[in-house]
Design an enzyme around this catalytic site. Structure first.
Site, PDB file in Angstrom:
ATOM      1  N   LYS A 226       3.987  -7.048   3.555  1.00 49.88           N
ATOM      2  CA  LYS A 226       3.688  -5.646   3.263  1.00 49.88           C
ATOM      3  C   LYS A 226       3.134  -4.993   4.521  1.00 49.88           C
ATOM      4  CE  LYS A 226       0.164  -3.787   2.763  1.00 49.88           C
ATOM      5  NZ  LYS A 226      -0.900  -3.125   3.612  1.00 49.88           N
TER       6      LYS A 226
ATOM      7  N   THR B 144      -3.107  -2.710   7.381  1.00 43.65           N
ATOM      8  CA  THR B 144      -2.825  -4.123   7.378  1.00 43.65           C
ATOM      9  C   THR B 144      -1.386  -4.530   7.266  1.00 43.65           C
ATOM     10  OG1 THR B 144      -4.929  -4.488   6.366  1.00 43.65           O
ATOM     11  CG2 THR B 144      -3.381  -6.280   6.246  1.00 43.65           C
TER      12      THR B 144
ATOM     13  N   THR C 250      -9.454  11.765   4.196  1.00 41.47           N
ATOM     14  CA  THR C 250     -10.250  10.739   3.521  1.00 41.47           C
ATOM     15  C   THR C 250     -11.126  11.377   2.462  1.00 41.47           C
ATOM     16  OG1 THR C 250     -11.666  10.981   5.452  1.00 41.47           O
ATOM     17  CG2 THR C 250     -10.373   8.981   5.289  1.00 41.47           C
TER      18      THR C 250
ATOM     19  N   ASN D 135       0.079  11.137   8.588  1.00 40.39           N
ATOM     20  CA  ASN D 135      -1.209  10.682   9.125  1.00 40.39           C
ATOM     21  C   ASN D 135      -2.182  11.813   9.433  1.00 40.39           C
ATOM     22  OD1 ASN D 135      -1.096   7.671   9.351  1.00 40.39           O
ATOM     23  ND2 ASN D 135       0.824   8.221  10.350  1.00 40.39           N
TER      24      ASN D 135
ATOM     25  N   THR E 272       0.880  -1.173   0.000  1.00 40.45           N
ATOM     26  CA  THR E 272       0.000   0.000   0.000  1.00 40.45           C
ATOM     27  C   THR E 272       0.918   1.224   0.000  1.00 40.45           C
ATOM     28  OG1 THR E 272      -0.214  -0.342   2.388  1.00 40.45           O
ATOM     29  CG2 THR E 272      -2.039  -1.056   1.006  1.00 40.45           C
TER      30      THR E 272
ATOM     31  N   GLU F  71       5.983   4.180   8.649  1.00 41.30           N
ATOM     32  CA  GLU F  71       5.720   5.508   8.097  1.00 41.30           C
ATOM     33  C   GLU F  71       6.537   6.547   8.858  1.00 41.30           C
ATOM     34  OE1 GLU F  71       4.080   6.287   4.852  1.00 41.30           O
ATOM     35  OE2 GLU F  71       2.480   5.199   5.879  1.00 41.30           O
TER      36      GLU F  71
END
Lengths: 381, 381
Positions: free
Chosen positions: A165, A176, A381, A376, A143, A255
């Site tokens: 991943k 995930t 979204t 983040n 991702t 991240e």
């Protein structure tokens, strides 16, 4: 010449247009039935993919692993469960097996249904690679990973390939950790299951990028037996090495992460106590920011040990804290230059001895950077 | 005219030069014995100040609270315990009471001894303020707080004043939440103790800036009785109001914080479940960064609910998630503009209904900003 891929596996990789033009669909399928085992998230919001895979692995056998990326299909209710079952059915048709022989992983945005129209139109058209291409699979399941994660090993005449991943629940809106293992070694399902749980427990269950737990974490291993039997101890050793390598790659790729943190807690009462303390340290925002800043701030490690309130046999006067091999507590005048050198390295070891017993545990994580916050927080979204 | 201060308390504030030229020493002392109660950190690395205060409050009575800021005197071993006892003895001499009548709070760097020379030289010379100055006390106990925190209330003929400092374990190298309450109401020690624990449990025990627990958290109340008896229910109500106000001030003043987050979890099996889920939400780095970014990313709230693995009666299909009064899950098409407005406010309410029962809990926290990382990473011991 040493084979680089296990015998009898086909790989399918494609872009179905789930979110953008990047690869978002992959299948790894064995030509013959496999012994299989899986370990999954314990989240109460576990998605349909996790529920289906758990069910299909119940008898210790699946033949293929399907992965949908860019959409986690989580918190999508009854329709989401129907969608997952339909995707599994389409994939089963593609590889020529029963739906019950499929494990499925899904990663991406939470709370949106799969775009079933494009998936119905696309899945049947996906072609297997002329030669199995696990590198392409490692890429297709990514991702926001910055690079694909793939490790190989050989055990006697058998080959093992592992891919992973994700970086815990650290991605903007993604959720995930997926890790898959494919081998042509012959290993009875019950043996494989016990072995896989032992290895996952010492590797991926010991990585923590932040404290957030994914709704879709899945780890699956398929062993199709085409290379015959192997020394089981040797195989477990190789599986551990491959999984640990992938674990560290995942932690390092967190991240915004700039450093790998390894926490070793030893001389503990038992492994549970060692792990509790190690996780408290590796998850402490203040320890993570100190490591990011290269600050040998051992007071924050003492704080993190201290916050394990229920470990009442921990006595501050008997605890020892080291950065690398340098003891900072108890110590009157630690060498600040040596400490700064240790703290400035790409990999920082925090070593705590509790002196409550003889058990130990190791966990891995990463530093906390403003990059994490920016990624983040700025994402919308 | 309404008195602003409780009767019979003196305040002492000074700079002893513990770290710099700012106020670093304060005492609030009653002219008469007090009923007293305290709540302290459960850290295994609790410092000598916490251990001494716990001991001295054992009989439900102390007369004075001493606070040393800029040095926590934690992880300093046997000599640190001797230093703390000596500071208490010097303070007892200053106010004219027995050392056992003193509670002490200490906040600042971990792992360094008090500069005993300056403290021996200075404490005896500190003068009481001509008029009790609780504002000065609120300032003297600050470390990196951006403003002093003080709230007053009157209950019948009695007065209550509360002060607080610190923002969890969030400060660069600092480690303490201190909150003190002084009243001239007459309340029997056992009643005061039970009441204080109830109020602290619903206020300061529900604030979480990060997941890190201080080695020195201390909450103490002194009631000297000079204003006579009061309605106990009314007093508890006032104490709760004062403590909650200070709790929110602390959360809002979190290092790098730009927003107050209130999490309400209701329709829970019991209060413990409600609090477990509420804390999982308010402590989630992904929820905190989403709030910082004004992102109505309810998938992260679902994730945080989901990671309460042991709450096996939580059914994703029955959970409801709201931002403010806007339901986002289950919901097909939430109004993004309205959501963005809610998320952009200074105070964001995240409201989750579990539908496992009828209990509820409220917790408070703050967003996670790059300011937090910068402050905690760039600082070097």
């Amino acid at each position: 010449m040493q084979r680089s891929n296990p015998l009898g596996f086909r790989t399918f990789v494609a872009n179905l247009g789930i979110k953008d033009g990047t690869r978002d669909f992959s299948v790894v399928a064995s030509e013959v039935p496999c012994a299989a085992a899986g370990v999954f998230t314990r989240s109460r919001f576990a998605g349909p993919s996790v529920l289906l895979s758990r069910e299909h692995l119940g008898d210790g056998s699946v033949r293929a692993v399907v992965t949908v990326s860019k959409n986690a299909n989580v918190a999508t209710g009854e329709r989401g469960r129907e969608d997952a079952a339909e995707v599994v059915a389409l994939a089963a048709e593609l590889v020529g097996c029963a739906p019950e022989e499929i494990a499925i992983g899904s990663t991406g945005v939470i709370g949106r249904r799969y775009p079933m129209d494009v998936m119905r139109a696309g899945i049947g058209k996906v072609e297997p690679a002329p030669e199995p291409d696990f590198q392409a699979v490692a890429e297709a399941i990514m991702t926001t990973d910055t690079h694909p994660k793939l490790v190989r090993a050989t055990i006697g005449g058998a080959t093992l390939v592992g891919v992973a991943k994700g970086v815990g629940m650290i991605e903007p809106d993604m959720a995930t950790l997926l890790t898959y293992y494919f081998t042509d070694a012959r290993i009875p399902a019950p043996v494989l299951d016990a072995m896989f749980r032992r290895v996952m427990d010492r590797t991926f269950n010991c990585v923590s990028v932040d404290t957030d737990t994914s709704t879709s974490d899945s780890a699956v291993i398929l062993a199709n037996g085409l290379a015959g039997e192997v020394d089981l101890a040797e195989f477990e050793e190789a599986l551990h090495t491959v999984a640990l390598d992938l674990t560290k790659q995942v932690a390092k790729d967190g991240e915004g992460a700039t450093k790998l943190i390894e926490v070793l807690v030893d001389r503990a009462r038992d492994e549970a106590q060692a792990r509790t303390v190690a996780k408290a340290i590796v998850n402490s925002p203040l320890v993570k920011t100190a490591v990011h800043g290269g600050d040998p701030n051992w007071g924050r490690v003492a704080m993190a040990v201290g916050k394990c309130k229920d470990e009442t046999d921990i006595d501050p006067d008997r605890v020892e804290i080291r950065f690398g091999s340098l003891t900072v507590y108890p110590a009157d005048a630690p060498d600040l230059d040596a400490l700064t050198a240790v703290m400035s390295a790409d990999e920082v070891l925090i070593h705590v001895s509790l002196n409550t017993g003889h058990a130990q545990a190791r966990v891995w994580g990463c530093d906390l950077s403003d990059g994490y916050v920016r990624i983040n927080a700025d994402y919308t979204t």
